[in-house]
Design a protein around this motif. Sequence first.
Motif, PDB file in Angstrom:
ATOM      1  N   GLN A 165      21.279  65.817  67.912  1.00 63.40           N
ATOM      2  CA  GLN A 165      22.438  65.327  67.171  1.00 63.40           C
ATOM      3  C   GLN A 165      22.069  64.165  66.250  1.00 63.40           C
ATOM      4  N   GLY A 166      21.015  63.450  66.598  1.00 66.15           N
ATOM      5  CA  GLY A 166      20.605  62.315  65.788  1.00 66.15           C
ATOM      6  C   GLY A 166      19.390  62.590  64.935  1.00 66.15           C
ATOM      7  N   GLN A 203      22.797  53.280  68.788  1.00 62.75           N
ATOM      8  CA  GLN A 203      22.937  54.716  68.547  1.00 62.75           C
ATOM      9  C   GLN A 203      22.210  55.476  69.649  1.00 62.75           C
ATOM     10  N   ALA A 229      18.181  58.768  66.543  1.00 59.15           N
ATOM     11  CA  ALA A 229      18.362  59.007  67.970  1.00 59.15           C
ATOM     12  C   ALA A 229      17.727  57.908  68.817  1.00 59.15           C
ATOM     13  N   HIS A 230      18.449  57.485  69.844  1.00 60.68           N
ATOM     14  CA  HIS A 230      17.959  56.515  70.830  1.00 60.68           C
ATOM     15  C   HIS A 230      17.457  55.220  70.171  1.00 60.68           C
ATOM     16  N   THR A 240      18.002  52.689  74.338  1.00 60.02           N
ATOM     17  CA  THR A 240      17.749  52.615  72.903  1.00 60.02           C
ATOM     18  C   THR A 240      16.649  51.595  72.637  1.00 60.02           C
ATOM     19  N   ILE A 295      22.512  58.439  70.758  1.00 63.29           N
ATOM     20  CA  ILE A 295      22.646  59.885  70.633  1.00 63.29           C
ATOM     21  C   ILE A 295      21.308  60.576  70.888  1.00 63.29           C
ATOM     22  N   ASN A 296      21.358  61.860  71.268  1.00 63.66           N
ATOM     23  CA  ASN A 296      20.118  62.586  71.547  1.00 63.66           C
ATOM     24  C   ASN A 296      19.399  62.996  70.260  1.00 63.66           C
ATOM     25  N   SER A 297      18.194  63.521  70.413  1.00 62.72           N
ATOM     26  CA  SER A 297      17.328  63.803  69.267  1.00 62.72           C
ATOM     27  C   SER A 297      17.842  64.934  68.388  1.00 62.72           C
TER      28      SER A 297
END
Length: 207
Positions: A56-57, A50, A79-80, A155, A52-54
């Motif tokens: 969106q996540g 995953q 995120a990450h 990640t 995705i940035n902080s």
Amino acid sequence: MKRLIAALLSLALVALTGCATEPPKPMFTEAATQSLPPPPRDKAQVVFLQPINSIQGAAPVALYDVTDSGRTLLAITGAHSKAAVLLSPGQHRLMANHSGMIAHYLDANVEAGKRYYVLVRFIYGRGFQLRPLQTAGGSDYSVQSKDFPSWVSNTRFVEATPEGRAYFEKINDAVTKSQAEGWKTWLEKTDQERAQLTLRPDDATVQ
């Protein structure tokens, strides 16, 4: 009068400070070991990525095995992050549940002693899709994709905390409801769409 107001403000500040609560504990933490062991001979290893940035996540994503009528929490990601889980060989149905709000499915047919990768893919307004990463072909969702190395390197492996497991147990009814709604959406997909969301034995990267 001014002194009285100042005193009252001071008392209010003290009261507010005393009522302050601790920040919520994380639902997952970084794993102590960041190295990925080889898959055991009797299990399939599935790595969920995953990247995705902080923003969106921000909300946690619960990953479940919902094969047959059961529902087993496999991991919690954000995120990450990434999580490696072990599955028995054979057919499985996996689900990503976005904090009890939106559910997405993935069918999996996995073999023992092999490693598979799945992208936990953010879809704006629709939660997180589980997208299998193929080993061949020109798809963007492949271990041959130019983005795959960064998905892996950007990640960190995480582990669910007791607080995270307790949270998803607390919202169990919401998860059940979104699971049912997600299943209706799954049944409405075409055969081709479901095929794109199916993890196959030949998607393995380690034998």
